[in-house]
Design a protein around this motif. Structure first.
Motif, PDB file in Angstrom:
ATOM      1  N   TYR A   1       5.824  -1.836   6.319  1.00 29.65           N
ATOM      2  CA  TYR A   1       5.185  -1.748   7.622  1.00 29.65           C
ATOM      3  C   TYR A   1       5.156  -0.300   8.083  1.00 29.65           C
ATOM      4  O   TYR A   1       5.844   0.565   7.571  1.00 29.65           O
ATOM      5  CB  TYR A   1       5.931  -2.604   8.651  1.00 29.65           C
TER       6      TYR A   1
ATOM      7  N   GLY B   1      -5.716  -9.718  11.883  1.00 27.36           N
ATOM      8  CA  GLY B   1      -5.855  -9.581  10.432  1.00 27.36           C
ATOM      9  C   GLY B   1      -7.061 -10.358   9.952  1.00 27.36           C
ATOM     10  O   GLY B   1      -7.592 -11.222  10.661  1.00 27.36           O
TER      11      GLY B   1
ATOM     12  N   GLN C   1      -0.781  -5.861  13.358  1.00 24.42           N
ATOM     13  CA  GLN C   1      -1.943  -6.021  12.484  1.00 24.42           C
ATOM     14  C   GLN C   1      -1.462  -6.258  11.048  1.00 24.42           C
ATOM     15  O   GLN C   1      -0.692  -5.470  10.505  1.00 24.42           O
ATOM     16  CB  GLN C   1      -2.844  -4.794  12.524  1.00 24.42           C
TER      17      GLN C   1
ATOM     18  N   GLN D   1      -2.378  -6.155   7.388  1.00 23.76           N
ATOM     19  CA  GLN D   1      -3.370  -5.535   6.512  1.00 23.76           C
ATOM     20  C   GLN D   1      -3.227  -6.095   5.099  1.00 23.76           C
ATOM     21  O   GLN D   1      -2.115  -6.203   4.579  1.00 23.76           O
ATOM     22  CB  GLN D   1      -3.217  -4.016   6.516  1.00 23.76           C
TER      23      GLN D   1
ATOM     24  N   ARG E   1     -11.539  -5.426  11.725  1.00 26.31           N
ATOM     25  CA  ARG E   1     -10.306  -4.712  11.376  1.00 26.31           C
ATOM     26  C   ARG E   1     -10.283  -3.327  12.020  1.00 26.31           C
ATOM     27  O   ARG E   1      -9.247  -2.889  12.553  1.00 26.31           O
ATOM     28  CB  ARG E   1     -10.214  -4.591   9.857  1.00 26.31           C
TER      29      ARG E   1
ATOM     30  N   SER F   1      -7.582  -2.007  14.931  1.00 26.21           N
ATOM     31  CA  SER F   1      -6.662  -0.923  14.588  1.00 26.21           C
ATOM     32  C   SER F   1      -6.661   0.210  15.616  1.00 26.21           C
ATOM     33  O   SER F   1      -5.823   1.117  15.533  1.00 26.21           O
ATOM     34  CB  SER F   1      -7.014  -0.356  13.204  1.00 26.21           C
TER      35      SER F   1
ATOM     36  N   VAL G   1      -2.753  -0.512  18.142  1.00 26.30           N
ATOM     37  CA  VAL G   1      -1.823  -1.407  17.444  1.00 26.30           C
ATOM     38  C   VAL G   1      -0.419  -0.828  17.488  1.00 26.30           C
ATOM     39  O   VAL G   1      -0.235   0.396  17.459  1.00 26.30           O
ATOM     40  CB  VAL G   1      -2.298  -1.633  15.989  1.00 26.30           C
TER      41      VAL G   1
ATOM     42  N   VAL H   1       1.887  -2.190  11.988  1.00 29.02           N
ATOM     43  CA  VAL H   1       1.031  -2.593  10.869  1.00 29.02           C
ATOM     44  C   VAL H   1       1.934  -3.088   9.751  1.00 29.02           C
ATOM     45  O   VAL H   1       2.877  -2.395   9.365  1.00 29.02           O
ATOM     46  CB  VAL H   1       0.165  -1.410  10.378  1.00 29.02           C
TER      47      VAL H   1
END
Length: 215
Positions: free
Chosen positions: A3, A28, A133, A135, A181, A185, A188, A191
């Motif tokens: 992360y 996501g 988020q 990813q 996405r 972003s 955020v 992640v």
């Protein structure tokens, strides 16, 4: 990488059990594992409730994908009145009625929701305290989505729905998910790597948020 964290000093992080519930949004791609992650976080936080956007499609207004992309990919064109209203009710410590099961849902100290755009929709920006988020490589998200649809295949023509989804993905879906996405972003807090097991991601999110709240 597990992360990466971004500090957002304008968000509530040190209030502990505040007057209002603490709202955690998970964004996501479709196939990133958002729903499973939401449910695991509810279990970890304990005094928590979930809101899943897919449960609120009846009154939702979504623009045609290609038109939305051509017109600048404005998140505010995705309108979800009941989803937003129920989130506000839970934040005000009022119970809600689930739109599908019709069960009463009581408010809790934590509200954990799916919100593909994170804070990017104007109506959601001030309702979210922490945005995570997930990813994941687009090809892995697509593979997961296809497998999920295959597992739901029945004799009622759902297979044609899978074919239509893949045609839509080739025509516009890939660009659509990339645009969503990108919008999410922009604001955020955390992640995480969606390729890792969901239980590991849930534990890391839980530990990160609780550490910020007690610091």
């Amino acid at each position: 990488m597990l992360y990466s964290q971004k500090l957002c000093p304008h968000r509530r992080v040190n209030e502990g059990m505040s007057q209002q519930p603490y709202v955690i949004a998970i964004s996501g791609d479709s196939g990133a594992g958002k729903t499973t992650l939401v449910h695991q976080l509810v279990s970890l936080f304990g005094n928590a409730v979930s809101l899943l956007l897919d449960d609120y499609t009846e009154d939702a207004i979504y623009p045609p994908t290609l038109d939305w992309l051509k017109n600048g990919a404005n998140p505010d064109e995705f309108i979800t009145p009941q989803f937003v209203a129920n989130l506000k009710s839970l934040r005000d410590r009022r119970s809600i009625i689930h739109p599908e099961s019709k069960a009463e849902i009581l408010s809790a100290e934590y509200i954990i929701l799916e919100e593909p755009f994170g804070r990017s929709r104007t109506v959601m920006k001030d309702l979210i305290d922490y945005h995570v988020q997930v990813q994941i490589p687009p090809e892995l998200a697509l593979a997961r989505r296809v497998l999920r649809n295959i597992n739901r295949l029945e004799d009622n023509g759902y297979g044609e729905g899978l074919k239509e989804f893949l045609e839509w993905y080739i025509r516009a879906g890939r660009d659509f998910f990339a645009a969503v996405r990108e919008q999410a972003s922009k604001d955020v807090d955390l992640v995480v790597n969606g390729e890792l097991p969901t239980d590991i991601l849930a534990q890391k999110i839980f530990e990160t948020i609780r550490a910020r709240q007690i610091s």
